[in-house]
Design a protein around this motif. Structure first.
Motif, PDB file in Angstrom:
ATOM      1  N   VAL A 121       0.839  -1.202   0.000  1.00  0.00           N
ATOM      2  CA  VAL A 121       0.000   0.000   0.000  1.00  0.00           C
ATOM      3  C   VAL A 121       0.872   1.248   0.000  1.00  0.00           C
ATOM      4  O   VAL A 121       0.608   2.210  -0.730  1.00  0.00           O
ATOM      5  CB  VAL A 121      -0.988  -0.007   1.194  1.00  0.00           C
ATOM      6  N   HIS A 122       1.938   1.251   0.790  1.00  0.00           N
ATOM      7  CA  HIS A 122       2.834   2.415   0.836  1.00  0.00           C
ATOM      8  C   HIS A 122       3.484   2.647  -0.529  1.00  0.00           C
ATOM      9  O   HIS A 122       3.585   3.791  -0.982  1.00  0.00           O
ATOM     10  CB  HIS A 122       3.895   2.243   1.925  1.00  0.00           C
ATOM     11  N   MET A 123       3.924   1.586  -1.187  1.00  0.00           N
ATOM     12  CA  MET A 123       4.509   1.730  -2.531  1.00  0.00           C
ATOM     13  C   MET A 123       3.479   2.290  -3.506  1.00  0.00           C
ATOM     14  O   MET A 123       3.807   3.141  -4.338  1.00  0.00           O
ATOM     15  CB  MET A 123       5.022   0.380  -3.050  1.00  0.00           C
ATOM     16  N   GLY A 124       2.249   1.824  -3.401  1.00  0.00           N
ATOM     17  CA  GLY A 124       1.192   2.320  -4.282  1.00  0.00           C
ATOM     18  C   GLY A 124       0.921   3.798  -4.088  1.00  0.00           C
ATOM     19  O   GLY A 124       0.786   4.551  -5.053  1.00  0.00           O
ATOM     20  N   THR A 125       0.854   4.234  -2.834  1.00  0.00           N
ATOM     21  CA  THR A 125       0.589   5.649  -2.587  1.00  0.00           C
ATOM     22  C   THR A 125       1.788   6.513  -2.972  1.00  0.00           C
ATOM     23  O   THR A 125       1.611   7.629  -3.458  1.00  0.00           O
ATOM     24  CB  THR A 125       0.204   5.907  -1.115  1.00  0.00           C
ATOM     25  N   LEU A 180      -5.327  -3.839  -2.861  1.00  0.00           N
ATOM     26  CA  LEU A 180      -4.171  -4.611  -3.325  1.00  0.00           C
ATOM     27  C   LEU A 180      -4.331  -5.004  -4.791  1.00  0.00           C
ATOM     28  O   LEU A 180      -3.368  -4.938  -5.561  1.00  0.00           O
ATOM     29  CB  LEU A 180      -3.976  -5.850  -2.455  1.00  0.00           C
ATOM     30  N   TYR A 181      -5.531  -5.400  -5.167  1.00  0.00           N
ATOM     31  CA  TYR A 181      -5.794  -5.737  -6.569  1.00  0.00           C
ATOM     32  C   TYR A 181      -5.488  -4.548  -7.469  1.00  0.00           C
ATOM     33  O   TYR A 181      -4.819  -4.690  -8.492  1.00  0.00           O
ATOM     34  CB  TYR A 181      -7.254  -6.187  -6.722  1.00  0.00           C
ATOM     35  N   ARG A 182      -5.974  -3.371  -7.100  1.00  0.00           N
ATOM     36  CA  ARG A 182      -5.762  -2.173  -7.916  1.00  0.00           C
ATOM     37  C   ARG A 182      -4.275  -1.798  -8.001  1.00  0.00           C
ATOM     38  O   ARG A 182      -3.782  -1.432  -9.060  1.00  0.00           O
ATOM     39  CB  ARG A 182      -6.563  -0.992  -7.356  1.00  0.00           C
ATOM     40  N   ILE A 183      -3.575  -1.887  -6.894  1.00  0.00           N
ATOM     41  CA  ILE A 183      -2.155  -1.536  -6.873  1.00  0.00           C
ATOM     42  C   ILE A 183      -1.352  -2.507  -7.727  1.00  0.00           C
ATOM     43  O   ILE A 183      -0.536  -2.100  -8.555  1.00  0.00           O
ATOM     44  CB  ILE A 183      -1.623  -1.499  -5.423  1.00  0.00           C
ATOM     45  N   VAL A 184      -1.582  -3.794  -7.539  1.00  0.00           N
ATOM     46  CA  VAL A 184      -0.843  -4.802  -8.313  1.00  0.00           C
ATOM     47  C   VAL A 184      -1.170  -4.678  -9.800  1.00  0.00           C
ATOM     48  O   VAL A 184      -0.284  -4.765 -10.655  1.00  0.00           O
ATOM     49  CB  VAL A 184      -1.132  -6.230  -7.777  1.00  0.00           C
ATOM     50  N   LYS A 185      -2.425  -4.449 -10.114  1.00  0.00           N
ATOM     51  CA  LYS A 185      -2.828  -4.285 -11.515  1.00  0.00           C
ATOM     52  C   LYS A 185      -2.108  -3.088 -12.140  1.00  0.00           C
ATOM     53  O   LYS A 185      -1.594  -3.179 -13.259  1.00  0.00           O
ATOM     54  CB  LYS A 185      -4.343  -4.090 -11.597  1.00  0.00           C
ATOM     55  N   ARG A 186      -2.045  -1.977 -11.422  1.00  0.00           N
ATOM     56  CA  ARG A 186      -1.363  -0.781 -11.939  1.00  0.00           C
ATOM     57  C   ARG A 186       0.129  -1.039 -12.144  1.00  0.00           C
ATOM     58  O   ARG A 186       0.700  -0.647 -13.158  1.00  0.00           O
ATOM     59  CB  ARG A 186      -1.569   0.396 -11.005  1.00  0.00           C
ATOM     60  N   PHE A 187       0.773  -1.713 -11.201  1.00  0.00           N
ATOM     61  CA  PHE A 187       2.200  -2.017 -11.349  1.00  0.00           C
ATOM     62  C   PHE A 187       2.442  -2.966 -12.522  1.00  0.00           C
ATOM     63  O   PHE A 187       3.404  -2.812 -13.253  1.00  0.00           O
ATOM     64  CB  PHE A 187       2.785  -2.590 -10.056  1.00  0.00           C
ATOM     65  N   ARG A 188       1.572  -3.937 -12.689  1.00  0.00           N
ATOM     66  CA  ARG A 188       1.724  -4.869 -13.820  1.00  0.00           C
ATOM     67  C   ARG A 188       1.567  -4.136 -15.139  1.00  0.00           C
ATOM     68  O   ARG A 188       2.285  -4.418 -16.098  1.00  0.00           O
ATOM     69  CB  ARG A 188       0.719  -6.012 -13.704  1.00  0.00           C
ATOM     70  N   GLN A 189       0.627  -3.195 -15.214  1.00  0.00           N
ATOM     71  CA  GLN A 189       0.456  -2.416 -16.435  1.00  0.00           C
ATOM     72  C   GLN A 189       1.684  -1.572 -16.724  1.00  0.00           C
ATOM     73  O   GLN A 189       2.103  -1.458 -17.872  1.00  0.00           O
ATOM     74  CB  GLN A 189      -0.780  -1.509 -16.327  1.00  0.00           C
ATOM     75  N   ARG A 190       2.277  -0.998 -15.692  1.00  0.00           N
ATOM     76  CA  ARG A 190       3.492  -0.191 -15.890  1.00  0.00           C
ATOM     77  C   ARG A 190       4.658  -1.058 -16.349  1.00  0.00           C
ATOM     78  O   ARG A 190       5.456  -0.630 -17.167  1.00  0.00           O
ATOM     79  CB  ARG A 190       3.852   0.548 -14.626  1.00  0.00           C
TER      80      ARG A 190
END
Length: 189
Positions: A118-122, A171-181
């Motif tokens: 979560v911290h990495m996502g924010t 967590l789903y949203r964060i992981v999805k965003r990182f995978r897209q990047r």
């Protein structure tokens, strides 16, 4: 059943600590003091007046620091390890009388892991917003994170299953965003 609720509370608080480190610690401290959440014997210090005061002052300073344009990025970097430690501590403190190996293994992997993700996502969101707006949108992001930490802390303490569902969605949203990047831009063929 008590252990399951402890797991849900710990994970919810860990995710909240990824948004703001000290707000969930303050919430757990107050909840422990008023016996809303049972804390393990070795974590009773979290329910003390001294801990509540320390976490309260730290919460105010942390929230305020995130409104200073250059300091918010420094805080993201400096508080990354603190978020993992807080997530681990809060998860371990809510697991009650489980074996120490299970308690600390789960607390490190789940609690520390959730708060770190979560911290990495924010942090990534703040960086993505900061560049195009020249930092002008950072107070909006900071306000959202602070409010999110408060709401998620309250949900974790009083409606743990709902907090857990929200954490899974985050967590789903964060992981999805990182995978897209990582995948980079896709081209239509």
């Amino acid at each position: 059943m008590e252990t399951l609720i402890g797991v849900l509370v710990g994970i919810g608080l860990s995710a909240a600590s990824g948004l703001r480190v000290f707000i969930p610690l303050l919430g757990l401290s107050v909840a422990g003091h008023y016996e809303v959440i049972p804390l393990g014997d070795s974590f009773q210090w979290l329910a003390s007046w001294q801990a509540m005061l320390a976490f309260g002052v730290a919460s105010i300073l942390e929230v305020g620091a995130y409104y200073v344009p250059w300091l918010d990025h420094a805080m993201d970097a400096a508080l990354a390890p603190a978020a993992a430690i807080a997530g681990t501590l809060m998860t371990a403190s809510t697991l009650g009388d489980t074996s120490p190996l299970l308690k600390w293994s789960f607390a490190i992997i789940a609690g520390g892991g959730v708060s770190s993700i979560v911290h990495m996502g924010t942090s990534a969101l703040r960086a993505a917003v900061s560049l195009p707006t020249g930092g002008l949108a950072n107070p909006v992001v900071s306000s959202s994170e602070g409010l999110g930490a408060i709401v998620l802390t309250l949900l974790a303490l009083f409606l743990a299953p709902l907090a857990f569902i929200i954490v899974l969605w985050m967590l789903y949203r964060i992981v999805k965003r990182f995978r897209q990047r990582l995948a980079g831009p896709t081209q239509d063929t």
